[in-house]
Structure formats: structure tokens, C-alpha cells
Design a protein around this motif. Structure first.
Motif, mmCIF file in Angstrom:
data_model
loop_
_atom_site.group_PDB
_atom_site.id
_atom_site.type_symbol
_atom_site.label_atom_id
_atom_site.label_comp_id
_atom_site.label_asym_id
_atom_site.label_seq_id
_atom_site.Cartn_x
_atom_site.Cartn_y
_atom_site.Cartn_z
ATOM 1 N N THR A 218 0.829 -1.202 0.000
ATOM 2 C CA THR A 218 0.000 0.000 0.000
ATOM 3 C C THR A 218 0.867 1.257 0.000
ATOM 4 N N ARG B 24 -1.613 -2.069 11.273
ATOM 5 C CA ARG B 24 -1.920 -3.313 10.556
ATOM 6 C C ARG B 24 -0.773 -3.681 9.616
ATOM 7 N N THR C 110 -1.238 -6.079 7.046
ATOM 8 C CA THR C 110 -1.835 -6.273 5.722
ATOM 9 C C THR C 110 -3.238 -5.681 5.725
ATOM 10 N N VAL C 111 -3.705 -5.307 4.553
ATOM 11 C CA VAL C 111 -5.073 -4.811 4.381
ATOM 12 C C VAL C 111 -5.599 -5.354 3.062
ATOM 13 N N ARG C 112 -6.917 -5.303 2.914
ATOM 14 C CA ARG C 112 -7.530 -5.711 1.642
ATOM 15 C C ARG C 112 -7.956 -4.462 0.889
ATOM 16 N N GLN C 113 -7.428 -4.315 -0.315
ATOM 17 C CA GLN C 113 -7.773 -3.193 -1.174
ATOM 18 C C GLN C 113 -8.084 -3.688 -2.577
ATOM 19 N N ASP C 114 -9.167 -3.176 -3.134
ATOM 20 C CA ASP C 114 -9.573 -3.555 -4.492
ATOM 21 C C ASP C 114 -9.660 -5.067 -4.661
ATOM 22 N N GLY C 115 -10.121 -5.724 -3.597
ATOM 23 C CA GLY C 115 -10.348 -7.154 -3.679
ATOM 24 C C GLY C 115 -9.123 -8.027 -3.523
ATOM 25 N N ARG C 116 -7.976 -7.447 -3.180
ATOM 26 C CA ARG C 116 -6.786 -8.274 -2.997
ATOM 27 C C ARG C 116 -6.067 -7.878 -1.714
ATOM 28 N N ARG C 117 -5.364 -8.835 -1.141
ATOM 29 C CA ARG C 117 -4.631 -8.615 0.107
ATOM 30 C C ARG C 117 -3.299 -7.937 -0.209
ATOM 31 N N MET C 118 -3.016 -6.845 0.501
ATOM 32 C CA MET C 118 -1.809 -6.079 0.260
ATOM 33 C C MET C 118 -1.044 -5.881 1.567
#
Length: 356
Positions: free
Chosen positions: A172, A179, A181-189
Motif C-alpha cells: 500500500t 496493521r 496487511t489490508v484488503r484493497q480492491d479485492g486483494r490482500r496487500m
């Protein structure tokens, strides 16, 4: 020194309990420790370490007590040197001040686990192969040279490992609290926080290679090696916030540590000669004329070297501004590389700020 499995189990359990308490009492809720909090806990852990050393001297003899104090002083000095790299890492990855405690805590736990593995391996090697002292001594002499003349200002966020990680993992543009990792635009980042912790783990591995051979040059007792390392790492998080503004002034600490590592390296080589079993050296017989450096001389030399390096550093930088990069990193953002960029204005991202 007789250390039973029960004593080992109790020591490890108490160590784990301390770190669990540290996490829930101080690290779980993100905040920047105040000067008073950092000073109190730093003093507490230093006093606790000194009392433990006195306990070893009273129960097992002051020969072992001297080995513990020499080992603790060496490991503490190396740990303070570690803080330089931690400071560089925090600035390079623009870790917000309120989350730096968590990064440091995870890094210290990783360091303790790695050092525990090195301690066990080192004890097994020394018990079975006396020639290992030659290897440890040579390694310390190389590390001393690197400590004195190596590059201490490399950018951790732009290392080859971090460039490889960024090619493999999507990262990101900004931090998302603490955190990883986070989920952005449907994918784990991944977040820059995860990159900072990965970099800290690599740094811990390098420091373990430095510190474990050094302390084995002062004592062959695995229990003393382990406890000296534990107490050197305990309170390191608070010490980071307590003396962060002074770290830049310790300009001769690297050279002082290089002298200490070289001294211990020579001590190990002399000990290796004294217990020699290699056939191509003195026909496989001990070199009895090789002097053994007593532990009291080692303790005196290490203490004097640390003192001289500190006093000389403070005299050299007298009148210098106390601020450091870490004092201002609260107001920086991080781009997807994990490197700091100028603070962004409302409504912009760190990527926009980096383009400006």
C-alpha cells in the motif's frame, strides 16, 4: 556452573512472562512513551540486570559473576549500537511514532529467538569442537573491521532484499494504523509496517552473528550467554525513546565497539591456542605459552572502552543540536517503497506528496 533443566525452564518462562506483560501493559495500545515512562522502565531493567548478576556471583562464585557482567556490558553496548540502525530504519520507513513501540517489540522478540538459536548452536559447537574458538576469533576480527570502517548509513528501505520483497508483494501507499496487511480492491496487500518488520528481522540476524561469538569469547556458560542477552534486550524499547535524541551524538561508539570486538577476537584466538587440538599447530598439542586473558581484565577493558568512546563522543559533539530524524518522523508519510516522503496536505495521498 550447575544449571538444571528446571532452572532453564523457570528462566525461559519468566522471560516470556516479562515480554507478554510488556505487550499488554505498554505496546498493545499505540502511544509514544513519555520521557518519565521510558526513564523509569529503563532504570528498572538495568537495576534488575545488575541484581541478577549479583545473584549469580553469590550463588555460583564471582568468577561466573564477572563473566556475566562482562557479557552483559558487551551485549548492552552492542544493543545501543543496534539502536542506531533502528533509528535509521524507523526514519527510512517513516514509521509513525505511535506505532514504533510495536515494531521495536516485535523486533526484540525476533532478536531473542534468533539469539536463542545461535546460543544453542554455539554451545554445541564449543562443547564438541575446540577449534571453533579459532573460527569465532577470526569472525570477530572481521566484524571489528566492518564495525570500524563499514557503511552504517545504508538505507534499509532501499536494500536489495526490500526491492525483492516489493517485486513479490503488493504494498500500500500509506500506513493503515498498525496493521501489517489490508484488503484493497479485492486483494490482500502488505503495508509499509510489514516491510519495516521484515527489515528489522534481517537486522536482528546480522546483530546475532555479531553478538553471540562476542559473548562466547567471555564465557562458555550457555546460561550466562542467554541471560546476559535477555537483560541486554529488556528495556531496549524504552531506551530507544529515552536516548533517541542522544544517539546521533555517540559518534565514536562504532569505533569503541570495534575495539571491543577485536579484543575479544584476540582473546578467543589465545584461548584456542591454549586448548589447541589442531594437528598442524604445535603438533596438535596445547600452546602453553599462549596467555589466557583473565575475566577481570576483560571486564575492565570493556568498561573503560565504552566509557572512553562515550565521553569522547559527547565532547566531540558538545553544543550540537539534540534533535534527530526520529524526532520529526511523526509528520512524514511513506510511499509504496516504505521510504519517507514529505507530509501530505489534506486530501492528498503520500504518493501525491512524493510526486511533488
Amino acid at each position: 556452573m550447575q544449571i538444571t533443566p528446571l532452572i532453564w525452564a523457570i528462566t525461559i518462562a519468566v522471560t516470556i512472562a516479562f515480554f507478554v506483560y510488556e505487550f499488554f501493559a505498554h505496546v498493545r495500545k499505540p502511544h509514544e512513551p513519555g520521557l518519565g515512562e521510558a526513564a523509569r522502565w529503563s532504570a528498572f531493567y538495568i537495576v534488575l540486570a545488575l541484581l541478577f548478576g549479583v545473584g549469580i556471583g553469590v550463588t555460583s562464585g564471582w568468577g561466573y559473576g564477572g563473566e556475566y557482567f562482562a557479557g552483559y556490558l558487551t551485549e548492552k553496548a552492542l544493543s545501543i549500537d543496534n539502536l542506531f540502525v533502528f533509528l535509521l530504519l524507523m526514519t527510512s520507513f517513516a514509521v509513525p511514532r505511535v506505532h514504533q513501540q510495536k515494531v521495536l517489540m516485535i523486533g526484540i522478540v525476533i532478536a531473542l529467538i534468533m539469539r536463542g538459536g545461535f546460543i544453542a548452536a554455539g554451545a554445541a559447537v564449543i562443547d564438541n569442537f575446540s577449534w571453533a574458538f579459532y573460527g569465532f576469533g577470526a569472525l570477530l576480527l572481521v566484524l571489528a573491521w566492518r564495525q570500524a570502517f563499514g557503511d552504517h548509513d545504508a538505507d534499509p528501505a532501499d536494500s536489495r532484499l526490500m526491492r525483492l520483497v516489493r517485486r513479490v508483494l503488493p504494498v500500500t501507499d500509506t500506513y493503515h494504523g498498525d496493521r501489517l496487511t489490508v484488503r484493497q480492491d479485492g486483494r490482500r496487500m502488505a503495508t509499509p509496517m510489514l516491510l519495516a518488520i521484515l527489515a528489522l528481522g534481517v537486522v536482528d540476524l546480522v546483530f546475532a552473528v555479531d553478538s553471540i561469538p562476542a559473548i562466547y569469547g567471555l564465557t562458555s556458560e550457555a546460561y550466562i550467554v542467554f541471560t546476559a542477552n535477555v537483560f541486554a534486550l529488556m528495556g531496549l524499547r524504552q531506551l530507544y525513546f529515552l536516548i533517541g535524541g542522544l544517539l546521533k551524538r555517540l559518534v565514536y561508539l562504532a569505533q569503541g565497539l570495534a575495539v571491543i570486538l577485536a579484543f575479544i577476537g584476540v582473546k578467543l584466538v589465545l584461548h584456542a591456542l591454549h586448548v589447541n587440538e589442531l594437528g598442524f599447530i604445535n603438533g596438535g598439542e596445547p600452546v602453553l605459552w599462549a596467555p589466557e586473558i583473565p575475566i577481570w581484565l576483560s571486564l575492565l577493558f570493556i568498561g573503560a572502552t565504552v566509557a572512553v568512546a562515550t565521553v569522547a563522543s559527547l565532547a566531540k559533539t558538545r553544543g550540537a543540536a539534540p534533535g534527530t530524524d526520529a524526532d520529526t518522523d511523526t509528520d512524514t508519510d511513506a510511499d509504496s517503497t516504505g521510504r519517507s516522503v514529505p507530509p501530505s496536505e489534506p486530501g492528498t495521498t503520500a504518493e501525491d506528496a512524493a510526486r511533488r
